[in-house]
Design a protein around this motif. Structure first.
Motif, PDB file in Angstrom:
ATOM      1  N   THR A 284       0.781  -1.254   0.057  1.00  0.00           N
ATOM      2  CA  THR A 284       0.059   0.001   0.694  1.00  0.00           C
ATOM      3  C   THR A 284       0.932   1.314   0.016  1.00  0.00           C
ATOM      4  OG1 THR A 284      -1.577   1.098   1.104  1.00  0.00           O
ATOM      5  CG2 THR A 284       0.083  -0.106   2.393  1.00  0.00           C
ATOM      6  N   THR A 289      -6.136   1.018   0.521  1.00  0.00           N
ATOM      7  CA  THR A 289      -6.082   0.143  -0.305  1.00  0.00           C
ATOM      8  C   THR A 289      -4.655  -0.381  -0.509  1.00  0.00           C
ATOM      9  OG1 THR A 289      -5.647   1.424  -1.923  1.00  0.00           O
ATOM     10  CG2 THR A 289      -8.387   1.312  -1.543  1.00  0.00           C
ATOM     11  N   TRP A 290      -4.807  -2.086  -0.859  1.00  0.00           N
ATOM     12  CA  TRP A 290      -3.765  -2.378  -0.908  1.00  0.00           C
ATOM     13  C   TRP A 290      -4.207  -3.098  -2.263  1.00  0.00           C
ATOM     14  CZ3 TRP A 290      -0.274  -3.579   2.969  1.00  0.00           C
ATOM     15  CH2 TRP A 290      -0.399  -2.877   3.796  1.00  0.00           C
TER      16      TRP A 290
END
Length: 368
Positions: A284, A289-290
């Motif tokens: 990230t 969010t990843w």
């Protein structure tokens, strides 16, 4: 996670392509990395501290001081805490008394004298001890009295006063334990701000399933879903997002590390298929969010940013006979496997030292 309370514990690591030579000391034979022509091999100075212990808790303070914690391979035998203050040349058993049958899986240290250690397990097997005397004396700071709770890992914020510990879900939500006095006392936080997690659990794999970065805290999950949870208010409320690391009964996020409060990495895998590291890394850039990053060829139980080397990373893992260590020069987008040996826990310090700990009582230090 309850699964990891019964897993066997295993070995060593080491690498090559980082360009800074180091030399193994006299404690044991050096581990030999694969090497890829980018620079001299790096070697760990490895020693067996206590062959009966499987080490999954590790906190390296600096190049001289480190703490490791473990659980015995002999049923009912004591879990142990060891400390070195001479760079790993010698290790002292500084365990709390009365630890028969306990599994120490995490340690958070503030120096050579102050440390907090976590034992995992159901009910009162989950405990937290604290010392300010280098292990000469210990206080039992918390003993779990809820048979539904099972604590996995803990982390402290940079000020050393606030800290959190993570339990597997109770009534469908992860439980958070909080301290504001450097671990002297703990209380369970309300779960109103915790997203529902009816099929998930945490992994007590390396002590880094929960980490802090600035004022933020992050933890990873596995089981029915593989998510990463974030809190910006000292554990009161959390948001959860998909980790991109595959979920499964023995799969998910095992360890996290952050370069800044927003830039970080998560690693994991599947203990039922430890040789499969596909999609086992996520990164990230803003902490919310990843996205999936480079594949590994082994489990990723723990990960660390190499000190003074920007986005360069080292990751390691072991499960029985399947072990491995890899390094990345580009923030996790690609990986080079540098050793067929691996550890459970990994930690690097600001003064340039890296330490690792694993099964069969092995601890290693990368001399620089």
């Amino acid at each position: 996670m309850r699964l990891l309370g019964t897993l066997a514990l295993s070995t060593l690591l080491v690498g090559s392509i980082l360009g800074t030579p180091a030399y193994a000391g006299h404690h044991g034979p050096p581990s030999h990395g694969h090497g890829d022509g980018h620079g001299p091999s790096l070697q760990w100075d490895e020693t067996v501290v206590d062959a009966d212990q499987g080490f999954r808790g590790l906190d390296a303070v600096d190049r001289r001081t480190a703490w490791v914690t473990g659980g015995s391979a002999t049923e009912g035998a004591p879990g142990r805490v060891f400390r070195t203050t001479d760079g790993g040349r010698s290790w002292d058993d500084v365990s709390p008394p009365g630890t028969e049958g306990l599994l120490f899986r995490d340690v958070e240290a503030r120096g050579k004298n102050e440390a907090v250690v976590l034992a995992i397990g159901p009910g009162d097997a989950s405990r937290i001890y604290r010392t300010t005397t280098g292990g000469a004396s210990w206080a039992a700071a918390f003993v779990n009295d809820d048979p539904a709770a099972f604590y996995d890992c803990m982390a402290f914020y940079p000020d050393g006063k606030r800290g959190l510990a993570l339990s597997d879900p109770v009534d469908g939500r992860f439980r958070i334990l909080s301290t504001r006095d450097s671990g002297r006392s703990w209380k369970v936080l309300p779960d109103a701000g915790m997203p529902a997690a009816p099929t998930e659990a945490g992994f007590a794999a390396s002590g880094d399933c929960l980490v802090t970065a600035g004022r933020s805290a992050y933890f990873g999950s596995g089981g029915g879903a593989s998510r990463i949870f974030r809190s910006d208010d000292y554990g009161v409320s959390w948001t959860a997002t998909d980790s991109t690391i595959p979920a499964g009964e023995a799969a998910g996020v095992f360890g996290l590390a952050f370069r800044s409060p927003k830039e970080g990495i998560a690693v994991g895998g599947d203990f039922s298929a430890p040789g499969d590291g596909v999609d086992a890394v996520a990164v990230t850039r803003h902490g919310r969010t990843w996205r999936n990053a480079g594949d590994l060829s082994h489990l990723g139980e723990d990960v660390a940013y190499l000190p003074g080397r920007g986005a360069r990373l080292i990751v390691t893992g072991e499960s029985g006979d399947v072990k491995g260590t890899s390094v990345s020069r580009d923030g996790g987008r690609s990986w080079t496997r540098v050793s067929d040996d691996g550890y459970h826990a990994l930690d690097c310090t600001r003064d340039g030292s890296c330490w690792a700990a694993g099964a069969n009582g092995r601890v290693a230090r990368l001399a620089r």
